[in-house]
Design an enzyme around this catalytic site. Structure first.
Site, PDB file in Angstrom:
ATOM      1  N   ALA A  10     -13.857   7.064  43.826  1.00  0.00           N
ATOM      2  CA  ALA A  10     -15.185   6.565  43.472  1.00  0.00           C
ATOM      3  C   ALA A  10     -16.302   7.094  44.357  1.00  0.00           C
ATOM      4  O   ALA A  10     -17.477   6.864  44.072  1.00  0.00           O
ATOM      5  CB  ALA A  10     -15.188   5.033  43.524  1.00  0.00           C
ATOM      6  N   GLN A  73     -15.445   0.979  39.755  1.00  0.00           N
ATOM      7  CA  GLN A  73     -15.952   0.274  40.934  1.00  0.00           C
ATOM      8  C   GLN A  73     -17.467   0.389  40.896  1.00  0.00           C
ATOM      9  O   GLN A  73     -18.039   1.425  41.225  1.00  0.00           O
ATOM     10  CB  GLN A  73     -15.395   0.874  42.224  1.00  0.00           C
ATOM     11  CG  GLN A  73     -15.819   0.116  43.477  1.00  0.00           C
ATOM     12  CD  GLN A  73     -15.442   0.828  44.768  1.00  0.00           C
ATOM     13  OE1 GLN A  73     -15.211   2.037  44.771  1.00  0.00           O
ATOM     14  NE2 GLN A  73     -15.389   0.087  45.867  1.00  0.00           N
ATOM     15  N   THR A  79     -12.822   1.026  50.841  1.00  0.00           N
ATOM     16  CA  THR A  79     -11.535   1.346  50.217  1.00  0.00           C
ATOM     17  C   THR A  79     -10.775   0.099  49.784  1.00  0.00           C
ATOM     18  O   THR A  79     -10.045   0.121  48.783  1.00  0.00           O
ATOM     19  CB  THR A  79     -10.675   2.155  51.190  1.00  0.00           C
ATOM     20  OG1 THR A  79     -10.592   1.460  52.447  1.00  0.00           O
ATOM     21  CG2 THR A  79     -11.262   3.544  51.420  1.00  0.00           C
ATOM     22  N   ASP A 101      -9.715  12.878  47.015  1.00  0.00           N
ATOM     23  CA  ASP A 101     -10.242  14.031  47.750  1.00  0.00           C
ATOM     24  C   ASP A 101      -9.255  14.534  48.804  1.00  0.00           C
ATOM     25  O   ASP A 101      -9.646  15.214  49.754  1.00  0.00           O
ATOM     26  CB  ASP A 101     -11.587  13.696  48.399  1.00  0.00           C
ATOM     27  CG  ASP A 101     -11.493  12.573  49.423  1.00  0.00           C
ATOM     28  OD1 ASP A 101     -10.437  11.903  49.484  1.00  0.00           O
ATOM     29  OD2 ASP A 101     -12.468  12.358  50.170  1.00  0.00           O
ATOM     30  N   HIS A 360      -7.302  56.176  27.073  1.00  0.00           N
ATOM     31  CA  HIS A 360      -8.587  55.987  27.741  1.00  0.00           C
ATOM     32  C   HIS A 360      -9.722  55.765  26.747  1.00  0.00           C
ATOM     33  O   HIS A 360      -9.686  56.228  25.610  1.00  0.00           O
ATOM     34  CB  HIS A 360      -8.942  57.182  28.645  1.00  0.00           C
ATOM     35  CG  HIS A 360      -8.308  58.479  28.245  1.00  0.00           C
ATOM     36  ND1 HIS A 360      -7.497  59.189  29.084  1.00  0.00           N
ATOM     37  CD2 HIS A 360      -8.340  59.179  27.087  1.00  0.00           C
ATOM     38  CE1 HIS A 360      -7.060  60.275  28.476  1.00  0.00           C
ATOM     39  NE2 HIS A 360      -7.561  60.291  27.262  1.00  0.00           N
TER      40      HIS A 360
END
Length: 455
Positions: A10, A73, A79, A101, A360
């Site tokens: 969050a 949240q 936390t 993270d 080519h």
């Protein structure tokens, strides 16, 4: 033991200085949160709860899946508060708490941690650090048992000298978690509800807090700014390189090599510098990839050679085929065994038969090319009429002269030849020579234009 996982995702990530939510910033081609979810799924939980806040709609849209329960949240109050939002949805015996993270966490580390969740015990992942600044400290009693976690800002000088840090990753009995969440307080320097306070509660309730540590401290490193993000990226790539080398790949320089997806490799593979592998890539034995190449969502069969500066996407290259330098193979391309694609050749939705060659300066789109057919330099399949795509079919052993335009839909049958400089608009039968150009006319006495003199 049934398992559910809570991923805290969050946070805003103000130090990223970005409109993108922090957990969506990429590592190795996937978001940080995507990496955490991938690891979580390998633990086979019955459900994964992702707590979101800043940029919630974007996160939900990017990562929506049937096995994910997104929990909002509204206010970011720490936390502990974030974890509490997920508690009403949990029905399993054990809860594992991860962070969106912290993308490098290894599945094996989490498996070791989960083994500590037994009656009367919970698991806590800690890490030994040379410089634990910013980390909560693991406070142990005289017997060496975990007694509490003290956040850095709340720690005394003596506590700040402790080098064992808290990673925040917990494995706890689910029936205890709801009670602990209801007892959290925000009476601390940050005015937040710390998840770490549950450790002291667990000890008070008579539980043993068993600890595990990762083999590599970078597993639990988070990214709060772009510098840390780049450090995680490089560590991920070096780790990916080591895994490939252990499987039989030679990397000319592991520091100049990137994996951004899932790669399956054989033995005796050689990869030169500045190669990027994206998406799902399969590389079989004895493949050689030259420098500065990008390979995405493709399969390279045994003995394939990709020469320098080539871009391969959505293609299958058969055994012993080769491409490049400066080749571009776009989605839908198939090179059968020993087919050859040379420099400045582009293929899209095209199949080249066994031993076929385009040496080519060629574009082949929506084309079927038979075995041993040779495509001259400067050949273009004219496959788009402004509204629809049309197919070009070349049989086996066809010879296409240089500087041809093949106007689709057109079928050139086996053994046919087209003259250099031709524009082919009609089908060519077996073994015919097709000449699709104006007859040359030489004009005697022609005078070149002269520059107009300016006054």
């Amino acid at each position: 033991m049934s398992l559910e996982i809570v991923i805290l995702a969050a946070g805003q990530g103000t130090r990223m200085r970005s409109a993108l939510p922090k957990v969506l910033h990429p590592i190795a081609g996937d978001s940080m949160l995507g990496h955490v979810i991938h690891s979580a799924r390998q633990l086979d939980p019955q459900r994964i709860h992702v707590v979101i806040g800043h940029g919630a709609d974007v996160v939900r849209e990017r990562l929506a899946a049937d096995d994910l329960n997104f929990v909002l949240q509204d206010k970011q109050l720490g936390t502990g508060h974030a974890t509490a939002q997920a508690v009403p949805f949990i029905t399993a015996d054990t809860v594992l708490i991860l962070y969106g993270d912290v993308p490098l966490i290894e599945v094996e580390t989490l498996q070791r941690l989960l083994k500590h969740v037994v009656p009367g015990q919970m698991g806590l992942l800690t890490v030994e650090l040379d410089d634990p600044t910013g980390y909560g400290r693991i406070v142990r009693d005289a017997d060496g048992k975990v007694a509490a976690i003290v956040e850095h800002k709340d720690a005394s000088e003596a506590q700040r000298a402790i080098t064992e840090g808290n990673t925040g990753i917990l494995a706890v009995p689910a029936n205890r978690l709801a009670d602990w969440m209801s007892r959290l307080s925000n009476n601390n320097a940050q005015g937040e509800y710390y998840l770490t306070d549950v450790i002291e509660m667990a000890v008070s309730d008579g539980l043993t807090v068993a600890t595990e540590q990762p083999h590599d401290p970078m597993e639990v490193q988070g990214a709060n700014d772009r510098k840390q993000l780049s450090e995680l990226e490089r560590h991920y790539q070096l780790r990916a390189g080591r895994r490939l080398m252990a499987q039989g790949v030679t990397l000319r320089d592991p520091a100049r090599f990137d994996v951004r997806g899932e790669v399956t490799v054989g033995r005796d593979v050689l990869i030169d510098i500045n190669v990027i592998l994206e998406g799902k890539v399969v590389i079989e034995d004895d493949v050689v990839i030259g420098p500065n190449c990008v390979i995405k969502d493709s399969t390279l069969r045994k003995g394939v050679v990709i020469k320098a500066n080539s871009h391969i996407e959505g293609a299958v290259l058969g055994e012993g085929s080769d491409a490049g330098p400066f080749a571009r193979l776009r989605p839908g391309t198939v090179l059968e065994a020993r087919a050859h694609v040379g420099n400045f050749v582009e293929l899209k939705n095209a199949r080249m038969g066994e031993g076929a060659k385009a040496g080519h300066l060629t574009y082949l789109g929506d084309a079927e090319i038979g075995a041993r057919t040779n495509i001259g330099a400067g050949t273009i399949t004219c496959n788009y009429d402004g509204a629809n795509k049309w197919k070009t079919v070349l049989g086996e052993d066809v010879f296409i002269g240089s500087n041809n335009s093949l106007v689709a839909p057109v079928d050139i049958s086996a053994g046919a030849t087209t003259a250099a400089g031709s524009t082919i608009t009609q089908n060519v039968e077996n073994s015919q020579l097709a000449v699709g150009r104006a007859r040359q006319k030489n004009i005697d006495g022609w005078k070149r234009p002269e520059k107009i003199k300016k006054n």
